[in-house]
Design a protein around this motif. Structure first.
Motif, mmCIF file in Angstrom:
data_model
loop_
_atom_site.group_PDB
_atom_site.id
_atom_site.type_symbol
_atom_site.label_atom_id
_atom_site.label_comp_id
_atom_site.label_asym_id
_atom_site.label_seq_id
_atom_site.Cartn_x
_atom_site.Cartn_y
_atom_site.Cartn_z
ATOM 1 N N THR A 82 0.834 -1.209 0.000
ATOM 2 C CA THR A 82 0.000 0.000 0.000
ATOM 3 C C THR A 82 0.864 1.252 0.000
ATOM 4 O O THR A 82 0.505 2.253 -0.634
ATOM 5 N N PHE A 83 1.993 1.211 0.703
ATOM 6 C CA PHE A 83 2.857 2.390 0.763
ATOM 7 C C PHE A 83 3.569 2.619 -0.562
ATOM 8 O O PHE A 83 3.760 3.762 -0.986
ATOM 9 N N VAL A 84 3.948 1.545 -1.210
ATOM 10 C CA VAL A 84 4.590 1.677 -2.525
ATOM 11 C C VAL A 84 3.586 2.202 -3.538
ATOM 12 O O VAL A 84 3.895 3.085 -4.347
ATOM 13 N N ARG A 90 -8.050 9.373 -1.972
ATOM 14 C CA ARG A 90 -6.648 8.960 -1.881
ATOM 15 C C ARG A 90 -6.544 7.470 -1.540
ATOM 16 O O ARG A 90 -5.715 6.754 -2.066
ATOM 17 N N TRP A 91 -7.400 7.016 -0.637
ATOM 18 C CA TRP A 91 -7.446 5.598 -0.266
ATOM 19 C C TRP A 91 -7.770 4.741 -1.486
ATOM 20 O O TRP A 91 -7.131 3.711 -1.729
ATOM 21 N N ALA A 92 -8.760 5.159 -2.260
ATOM 22 C CA ALA A 92 -9.131 4.423 -3.469
ATOM 23 C C ALA A 92 -7.987 4.440 -4.483
ATOM 24 O O ALA A 92 -7.732 3.437 -5.168
ATOM 25 N N TYR A 93 -7.307 5.570 -4.586
ATOM 26 C CA TYR A 93 -6.169 5.696 -5.505
ATOM 27 C C TYR A 93 -5.091 4.662 -5.158
ATOM 28 O O TYR A 93 -4.522 4.015 -6.035
ATOM 29 N N VAL A 94 -4.825 4.498 -3.878
ATOM 30 C CA VAL A 94 -3.805 3.539 -3.433
ATOM 31 C C VAL A 94 -4.197 2.124 -3.847
ATOM 32 O O VAL A 94 -3.392 1.376 -4.410
ATOM 33 N N LEU A 95 -5.435 1.757 -3.563
ATOM 34 C CA LEU A 95 -5.880 0.396 -3.878
ATOM 35 C C LEU A 95 -5.932 0.156 -5.384
ATOM 36 O O LEU A 95 -5.575 -0.936 -5.866
ATOM 37 N N ASN A 96 -6.365 1.141 -6.138
ATOM 38 C CA ASN A 96 -6.413 0.993 -7.593
ATOM 39 C C ASN A 96 -5.009 0.823 -8.168
ATOM 40 O O ASN A 96 -4.807 0.066 -9.125
ATOM 41 N N ALA A 99 -8.744 -7.499 -8.634
ATOM 42 C CA ALA A 99 -9.882 -6.588 -8.785
ATOM 43 C C ALA A 99 -11.038 -7.012 -7.879
ATOM 44 O O ALA A 99 -11.748 -6.170 -7.318
ATOM 45 N N GLY A 100 -11.217 -8.329 -7.729
ATOM 46 C CA GLY A 100 -12.293 -8.819 -6.869
ATOM 47 C C GLY A 100 -12.070 -8.441 -5.416
ATOM 48 O O GLY A 100 -13.008 -8.034 -4.720
ATOM 49 N N GLU A 101 -10.844 -8.587 -4.958
ATOM 50 C CA GLU A 101 -10.525 -8.195 -3.571
ATOM 51 C C GLU A 101 -10.723 -6.704 -3.383
ATOM 52 O O GLU A 101 -11.224 -6.250 -2.357
ATOM 53 N N ARG A 102 -10.319 -5.950 -4.374
ATOM 54 C CA ARG A 102 -10.467 -4.489 -4.300
ATOM 55 C C ARG A 102 -11.931 -4.104 -4.216
ATOM 56 O O ARG A 102 -12.319 -3.251 -3.389
ATOM 57 N N ASP A 103 -12.780 -4.714 -5.038
ATOM 58 C CA ASP A 103 -14.194 -4.356 -5.059
ATOM 59 C C ASP A 103 -14.897 -4.718 -3.751
ATOM 60 O O ASP A 103 -15.895 -4.088 -3.371
ATOM 61 N N ALA A 104 -14.357 -5.712 -3.044
ATOM 62 C CA ALA A 104 -14.991 -6.155 -1.804
ATOM 63 C C ALA A 104 -14.614 -5.287 -0.613
ATOM 64 O O ALA A 104 -15.220 -5.416 0.462
ATOM 65 N N ALA A 128 -3.925 0.817 3.578
ATOM 66 C CA ALA A 128 -4.104 1.826 2.533
ATOM 67 C C ALA A 128 -4.483 3.171 3.149
ATOM 68 O O ALA A 128 -4.062 4.233 2.651
ATOM 69 N N TYR A 129 -5.270 3.141 4.222
ATOM 70 C CA TYR A 129 -5.609 4.403 4.888
ATOM 71 C C TYR A 129 -4.371 5.031 5.515
ATOM 72 O O TYR A 129 -4.144 6.241 5.390
#
Length: 787
Positions: A134-136, A277-283, A293-298, A249-250
């Motif tokens: 998440t930090f990278v 910003r949190w969503a940007y990190v995960l994306n 993508a499935g983990e991200r959507d959940a 990610a937060y």
């Protein structure tokens, strides 16, 4: 114009304006009017053309290109010089500074953090892989591939610094780590150039994992938290190793603007921004293949918990931290990690330790409540000066493991710095008596008549009876009993129940004071510098509640040594300190230990602790052993008691708050003067009962291997003669003392008055009438205080 004038005009270069020619003037007439002729015009035009051509000849494309490459070469040369001159420095002190973290016995709940910087450095392998990414993803997607620097971002930062725009992002993780760990936050050209050079070198010399670990451990996350471990606790109250990817990610998003993005204080706009910003990190993680993508959507946004004040050192916390630090320092010396205690304390104070205590959070809270409800809530120094002198201390130990489960050090560490649970400057008084009996049984000691000393042995309980050696010679010691009461012939059991001084003074000499002190040391008392004299039978050496809890825990543990341990474990980033097993070897026989336990049940059921403990409605049939004690002039009062699973020692101490001198407790909480002594069967026993009966689980019984004592049903012994004998015998008796003390409240229960001065009374003297008051002068050498 004449020729001379024309010539002078030409010499002046035509600076003077000539009159305009008339419309009819032509040819030479124009000359006459001062207007340049055709030849002059041509010369002027040629001169202007010559100037433009000179500029073009100076700024040719080739010259400009050459100058550019020259500047590049100069910059490259300067950078090479900087690269050679600038070394990777040592980390700055602030970036390395950590707090010590103290945890309760469960290993999860934080008791306190001690240090100027709230940071606990963790290894990268302690952080879940997904959280690392998440930090990278947030700061530097090319981190694993780049050379440690972002030239465009650095150039942009330099330009913004020069133009006064201040801080500008765009640095790599390596550069941010270098800034945090090696340099400072200054926005200067020099610092940025150093950052660039050091980042290149660090990237070459260190692994990416090393750099990433350094970055997440040195960054500031808001809420006073430096490093990911402190941030995990501050925002989610869990360790970094337990973070989810969404939570990570937060925290990674926070680094862009910690104050603005703290959910607890964020405006609606800031909440929207941090969620983006949190969503940007995960994306970004999905784009890099680090998250499906499935983990991200959940995933849903993990709302942080409300902020809490940093656990401080007020209340009991400071006492616990202080004792834990001392225990760790001692162990560092013991295992040769430090040369002495000063060196060891410096290592502890340097920070970075995670120290798990054996303190049980629920029992700790219960002990604090018991002291408050039973004692401190009744103190009012504004009404009674003596109430301002009252100090309480207590320690509770598991006899099977040696763990210190709870400790009460005083009213508040920030107000009274001396830990009353570990201080050793007050006499334990009659709580020492069981150790004399333990020595007698363990060594198979005999009376002066050659009879074995058991719970049924008869001793003369006459007050001030001179103690004699085996040859019948007086040894110069004749202590009075509580209120100078004469008890006549009594069994050892009765003498323990009523805490009769004269009996145990004689018993100590019968056993041999050297042997008594040796057994006391084996059980856990610090007697190294104490003299083996008869006065010690009255508990005149110093001791602490923690020390006495350990001694009685050894008795409870059937004679196997128990050394109270407050620290369960201590770990640093690079090491773990091993602590010895609190349970040691057999120091006295099981029969001796169990006999003392059996006898001490009588103190609770038929002795000085009966009102506070035996009759407590919360007892529910629980079997209890214990002993009360009160020192000279009522300066301290004790109750140390135990069940099969819990040993607790409670002490009350009189201490002048200004001079710290020991003072009497008499009259505290409004007890009447004279009879208002604070005895061990009063407040100390009440505190003990409130805590123990609240802390215990199921009702338990002692498993004793002995055939004597109050806990053992025996055949009634024959009655003794009516005349008290001068020397002890082992003839048992069922009679009560010839002169008994009256029944009274716990605060005035008769017990003992430790004094060491000789008297003129001789064996066989007619018992004097009992007295039930304390001398008016507390400094009277024969002064008598409570039990």
């Amino acid at each position: 114009m004449g020729r001379a004038e024309e010539r002078r005009a030409r010499q002046r270069g035509g600076h003077r304006a000539a009159p305009r020619p008339s419309s009819g003037a032509t040819g030479s007439a124009a000359v006459g009017t001062g207007t340049p002729g055709p030849r002059a015009a041509r010369r002027a035009a040629a001169s202007r053309a010559s100037g433009k051509g000179g500029m073009r000849r100076f700024f040719t494309f080739k010259k400009l290109l050459g100058a550019f490459f020259g500047l590049c070469l100069l910059a490259m040369g300067a950078f090479i010089v900087l690269y050679l001159l600038i070394d990777v420095p040592k980390g700055n002190a602030l970036a390395q500074k950590q707090s010590n973290v103290y945890k309760y016995a469960d290993g999860r709940t934080t008791l306190a953090r001690d240090g100027d910087v709230n940071r606990e450095i963790v290894d990268l392998d302690q952080v879940p892989k997904g959280v690392q990414y998440t930090f990278v993803a947030a700061e530097n997607k090319s981190f694993f591939k780049d050379a440690g620097v972002d030239l465009k971002g650095t150039a942009r930062g330099l330009l913004n610094t020069l133009s006064g725009k201040g801080k500008q992002g765009g640095s790599t993780i390596t550069q941010q780590y270098v800034k945090n760990y090696y340099l400072s936050q200054d926005q200067t050209i020099t610092r940025k150039l150093k950052e660039l050079v050091i980042s290149l070198k660090v990237d070459r010399e260190k692994s990416k994992d090393y750099i990433l670990a350094g970055y997440i451990n040195t960054s500031y996350y808001g809420r006073g938290a430096y490093g990911i471990q402190a941030a995990a606790q501050a925002y989610y109250r869990k360790d970094a190793g337990d973070l989810t990817v969404a939570e990570g990610a937060y925290l990674a998003a926070l680094l862009q603007a910690p104050s603005q993005y703290d959910w607890a204080a964020a405006s609606d706009t800031s909440k929207t921004l941090v969620k983006q910003r949190w969503a940007y990190v995960l994306n970004n993680m999905v784009g890099e293949g680090w998250l499906s993508a499935g983990e991200r959507d959940a995933m849903t946004f993990p709302v942080p918990k409300e902020p809490q004040g940093a656990p401080g050192l007020s209340g009991q916390t400071g006492y616990l931290v202080q004792e834990a630090n001392t225990a760790l320092a001692k162990q560092l010396v013991a295992d040769d990690s430090a040369s002495d205690m000063d060196d060891a304390r410096a290592l502890v104070d340097a920070g970075g330790w995670t120290i798990t205590l054996n303190i049980d959070k629920k029992k700790q809270a219960l002990l604090e409540k018991s002291v408050k409800d039973t004692l401190t809530s009744k103190l009012d120094p504004k009404k009674r000066d003596v109430d301002g002198d009252v100090q309480a201390g207590a320690a509770s130990v598991d006899p099977k493991t040696g763990k210190v489960l709870a400790m009460y050090g005083g009213v508040d560490y920030t107000k009274h710095f001396t830990n009353n649970a570990t201080r050793t400057d007050y006499q334990p008084a009659s709580t020492f008596k069981p150790l004399i009996l333990a020595a007698a049984v363990a060594e198979g000691a005999e009376t002066g008549n050659g009879d074995p000393i058991t719970a049924r042995t008869i001793y003369d309980g006459t007050s001030k009876r001179p103690v004699v050696d085996r040859n019948g010679n007086k040894v110069g010691f004749a202590p009075p009993n509580e209120d100078n009461v004469d008890y006549g012939d009594v069994t050892v059991q009765t003498a323990m129940n009523k805490s009769i001084n004269s009996v145990f003074a004689q018993m100590g000499v019968d056993v041999g004071m050297d042997e008594v002190m040796k057994v006391a040391g084996d059980l856990g008392m610090d007697v190294e510098n104490e003299q083996a004299v008869p006065a010690q039978t009255l508990g005149t050496m110093g001791a602490s509640p923690l020390e006495m809890a350990g001694v009685y825990a050894t008795l409870d543990n059937h004679g196997k040594k128990v050394t109270p341990a407050i620290v369960a474990s201590a770990t640093h980033k690079d090491r773990t300190v091993e602590f010895p097993d609190p349970i040691g070897d057999q120091v006295i026989s099981r029969e001796a230990a169990d006999t003392v336990t059996s006898v001490l049940t009588g103190v609770v059921d038929d002795g000085t602790a009966r009102t506070s403990v035996r009759d407590n409605p919360d007892r529910n049939g629980q079997q209890v052993a214990g002993k009360t004690g009160t020192s000279d002039f009522n300066r301290s009062a004790w109750f140390t008691g135990y069940t099969p699973n819990l040993v607790t020692s409670v002490g009350m101490f009189g201490e002048d708050p200004k001079s710290h001198a020991q003072v009497p407790l008499q009259g505290a909480t409004g007890l009447l003067p004279g009879k208002g002594r604070v005895n061990g069967g009063g407040y100390p026993a009440q505190i003990w009962a409130a805590y123990t009966f609240g802390a215990m689980g199921e009702t338990t019984k002692f498993d004793l291997e002995t055939n004597q004592g109050a806990a053992v049903q025996t055949t009634p012994p024959p009655e003794p003669s009516d005349t008290p004998s001068d020397t002890p015998t082992n003839e048992p008796t069922t009679e009560e003392p010839t002169t008994s003390a009256p029944e009274s409240t716990p605060e005035t229960t008769p017990e003992e008055t430790p004094t060491g001065g000789p008297t003129t009374s001789a064996p066989g003297d007619t018992p004097s009438s009992p007295e039930f008051s304390i001398p008016g002068n507390p400094d009277d050498p024969q002064g008598r205080s409570g039990q």
